[in-house]
Design a protein around this motif. Sequence first.
Motif, PDB file in Angstrom:
ATOM      1  N   MET A  67      -1.928   2.207 -14.534  1.00 16.08           N
ATOM      2  CA  MET A  67      -3.199   2.456 -13.863  1.00 16.08           C
ATOM      3  C   MET A  67      -3.068   3.674 -12.942  1.00 16.08           C
ATOM      4  O   MET A  67      -2.086   3.805 -12.203  1.00 16.08           O
ATOM      5  N   ILE A  68      -4.064   4.549 -12.987  1.00 11.96           N
ATOM      6  CA  ILE A  68      -4.039   5.803 -12.225  1.00 11.96           C
ATOM      7  C   ILE A  68      -4.894   5.622 -10.971  1.00 11.96           C
ATOM      8  O   ILE A  68      -6.110   5.817 -10.977  1.00 11.96           O
ATOM      9  N   THR A  69      -4.224   5.226  -9.886  1.00 13.01           N
ATOM     10  CA  THR A  69      -4.906   4.986  -8.612  1.00 13.01           C
ATOM     11  C   THR A  69      -4.090   5.581  -7.461  1.00 13.01           C
ATOM     12  O   THR A  69      -3.674   4.859  -6.550  1.00 13.01           O
ATOM     13  N   PRO A  70      -3.862   6.895  -7.454  1.00 10.03           N
ATOM     14  CA  PRO A  70      -2.987   7.480  -6.432  1.00 10.03           C
ATOM     15  C   PRO A  70      -3.513   7.349  -5.013  1.00 10.03           C
ATOM     16  O   PRO A  70      -2.716   7.200  -4.068  1.00 10.03           O
ATOM     17  N   ASN A  71      -4.816   7.412  -4.814  1.00 10.45           N
ATOM     18  CA  ASN A  71      -5.369   7.337  -3.461  1.00 10.45           C
ATOM     19  C   ASN A  71      -5.242   5.930  -2.887  1.00 10.45           C
ATOM     20  O   ASN A  71      -4.836   5.746  -1.729  1.00 10.45           O
ATOM     21  N   ILE A  72      -5.573   4.940  -3.704  1.00  7.89           N
ATOM     22  CA  ILE A  72      -5.417   3.550  -3.280  1.00  7.89           C
ATOM     23  C   ILE A  72      -3.951   3.241  -3.035  1.00  7.89           C
ATOM     24  O   ILE A  72      -3.579   2.643  -2.013  1.00  7.89           O
ATOM     25  N   ASP A  73      -3.090   3.669  -3.948  1.00  5.03           N
ATOM     26  CA  ASP A  73      -1.656   3.380  -3.825  1.00  5.03           C
ATOM     27  C   ASP A  73      -1.078   3.968  -2.544  1.00  5.03           C
ATOM     28  O   ASP A  73      -0.302   3.312  -1.827  1.00  5.03           O
ATOM     29  N   LYS A  74      -1.452   5.198  -2.224  1.00  2.19           N
ATOM     30  CA  LYS A  74      -0.910   5.873  -1.047  1.00  2.19           C
ATOM     31  C   LYS A  74      -1.201   5.086   0.221  1.00  2.19           C
ATOM     32  O   LYS A  74      -0.299   4.847   1.039  1.00  2.19           O
ATOM     33  N   ILE A  75      -2.449   4.679   0.391  1.00  2.00           N
ATOM     34  CA  ILE A  75      -2.822   3.942   1.596  1.00  2.00           C
ATOM     35  C   ILE A  75      -2.212   2.541   1.578  1.00  2.00           C
ATOM     36  O   ILE A  75      -1.749   2.038   2.613  1.00  2.00           O
ATOM     37  N   ALA A  76      -2.183   1.901   0.397  1.00  2.00           N
ATOM     38  CA  ALA A  76      -1.608   0.559   0.309  1.00  2.00           C
ATOM     39  C   ALA A  76      -0.139   0.570   0.708  1.00  2.00           C
ATOM     40  O   ALA A  76       0.316  -0.297   1.470  1.00  2.00           O
ATOM     41  N   TYR A  77       0.616   1.555   0.214  1.00  2.00           N
ATOM     42  CA  TYR A  77       2.037   1.635   0.539  1.00  2.00           C
ATOM     43  C   TYR A  77       2.273   1.951   2.015  1.00  2.00           C
ATOM     44  O   TYR A  77       3.319   1.616   2.576  1.00  2.00           O
ATOM     45  N   GLN A  78       1.290   2.572   2.653  1.00  2.00           N
ATOM     46  CA  GLN A  78       1.408   2.879   4.079  1.00  2.00           C
ATOM     47  C   GLN A  78       0.963   1.709   4.961  1.00  2.00           C
ATOM     48  O   GLN A  78       1.049   1.802   6.184  1.00  2.00           O
ATOM     49  N   GLY A  79       0.492   0.663   4.344  1.00  2.00           N
ATOM     50  CA  GLY A  79      -0.019  -0.474   5.095  1.00  2.00           C
ATOM     51  C   GLY A  79       0.689  -1.760   4.737  1.00  2.00           C
ATOM     52  O   GLY A  79       1.906  -1.810   4.590  1.00  2.00           O
ATOM     53  N   THR A  89      -6.228  -9.045  -5.381  1.00  2.00           N
ATOM     54  CA  THR A  89      -5.632  -7.756  -5.052  1.00  2.00           C
ATOM     55  C   THR A  89      -6.209  -7.277  -3.730  1.00  2.00           C
ATOM     56  O   THR A  89      -7.431  -7.128  -3.603  1.00  2.00           O
ATOM     57  N   SER A  90      -5.356  -7.033  -2.743  1.00  2.00           N
ATOM     58  CA  SER A  90      -5.850  -6.650  -1.418  1.00  2.00           C
ATOM     59  C   SER A  90      -4.746  -6.047  -0.572  1.00  2.00           C
ATOM     60  O   SER A  90      -3.560  -6.300  -0.808  1.00  2.00           O
ATOM     61  N   PHE A  91      -5.162  -5.254   0.409  1.00  2.00           N
ATOM     62  CA  PHE A  91      -4.220  -4.694   1.373  1.00  2.00           C
ATOM     63  C   PHE A  91      -4.983  -4.299   2.632  1.00  2.00           C
ATOM     64  O   PHE A  91      -6.212  -4.187   2.636  1.00  2.00           O
ATOM     65  N   MET A  92      -4.229  -4.086   3.705  1.00  2.00           N
ATOM     66  CA  MET A  92      -4.787  -3.615   4.968  1.00  2.00           C
ATOM     67  C   MET A  92      -3.891  -2.499   5.477  1.00  2.00           C
ATOM     68  O   MET A  92      -2.663  -2.567   5.360  1.00  2.00           O
TER      69      MET A  92
END
Length: 478
Positions: free
Chosen positions: A43-55, A294-297
């Motif tokens: 799955m190509i979700t670089p923007n979501i992944d970036k913020i998720a990994y930072q949170g 699927t969720s993150f903060m």
Amino acid sequence: MRLLVATILLLHLSLISAKKPHILFIVADDLGWNDVGFRNPDMITPNIDKIAYQGVIFESAYVLPVCSPSRSTFMSGMYPYHTGLQHIVIGDQKVCLPLHLRTLPQQLKEVGYATHAVGKWHLGFCNWNCTPTYRGFDSYLGYYHSQEDYYSHEQGGYLDFNDGERVAREFNGQYSTYVYTNRTTNIIEAHDPDVPLFMYLPYQNVHYPIQVPEKYSNMYPHVFNEGRKKFSGMVSALDEAFGNITNALFNKGMLENTLILFTTDNGAEVFMYGDNYPLRGGKHTLWEGGTRGTSFMAGAGITQPGINYTGLIHSVDWMPTLLAAAGAPQLPGLDGVNQWDSIRLNQPSKRTEFIYNLDDFPIPTQGHAGIRVGDWKLLLGYPGQTDGWTKPMNETKDTLLLNNIYFAGDTPTFLFNIADDPNEYNNMADKRPDIVAKLTARINEYRLTYVAANYPPSDPEAREVAKKNGNAWAPGWC
């Protein structure tokens, strides 16, 4: 002297207000456990992944198995079986989120927040008092109903698109994801950063109909199945929208002081090309694939970013948690618990159990009864309309879908130790009758406060109002 004291007090209150975090609450519609890049490299979700990994990525954050019940928990902090919204979803019926309930935006406004909603409401619209701008939002752009065409914005032959209380016909032909993102970035660009902002953004993606501009589906040349190809493109369109909004916050100097909550409203609908693998089942079920979201903060207030949080969280918790993050007063009597310190400090969850759903309506298509206590999960009776473990349909034409046969009552019984068996392969009910008895007794305690599902048939008057409104759905029939 009194003038000086008053001036200092006003300055103090201003500084407190300025320190309140902006809150961006994004809801993806029908996004599966395996439909994001941080779990599935296809799955190509670089923007979501970036913020998720930072949170903080949530591994055990639960939602309801379908749309309206989950959205009711986001806005009210109450289990749907306490509000009568536990059965399927709200359509053109004389039903809405009960008006006596105080909503999340209403409570945030009390401490100075500007509040805006953009996207899918799905909490009832038979009366104007049921609609977003009467439930605490300063502005609203979007649709009231359950699903619609992404371009024409019609459902059931009638337009469903409102800008505040005005029918918004000018967006015909525009892909809804673009419309919602443009409105959101416009709000951000016009916003005073010193005023705390609450932005509720329940996107239409990736709910059916499966529609997306071709440039996004072309990002997946390796996907053979046409439906999965378009669905994947819909996820990437959502990711681009997410990136555009966070960029707007950054350019406005607001991103550093923004708390972002991203969640699905339920698991993916596997027969509409979504995927929850390796979890069992999907939307409309009490299996983990329908309810573990699927969720993150990320962002303001998170002191230990870059972790995967395993503590139990339920969607009823988001209201008290966001109120705590905002420094707003808690509301008594909520089913949700304040998880803010648990999340931001990586402390144990304050929740040890929750109800998946309680639905005694005839043929409860999304599951009859379920509870989680510690590591144990008990399902009584019908678990929902789909079953099985479905991998992404990248290389197949059709979905492998196993269907449950409906049965009434509290049997059969399913018991799983989710810590040992997160994908629900091994039913332990026969081996641990002691646990079954204990959890059944606990469900029966919850049933003492059960409110019957408020699920009347569609009201023909709704269509009459729509016809008089220029063939556009509108309130005014209850």
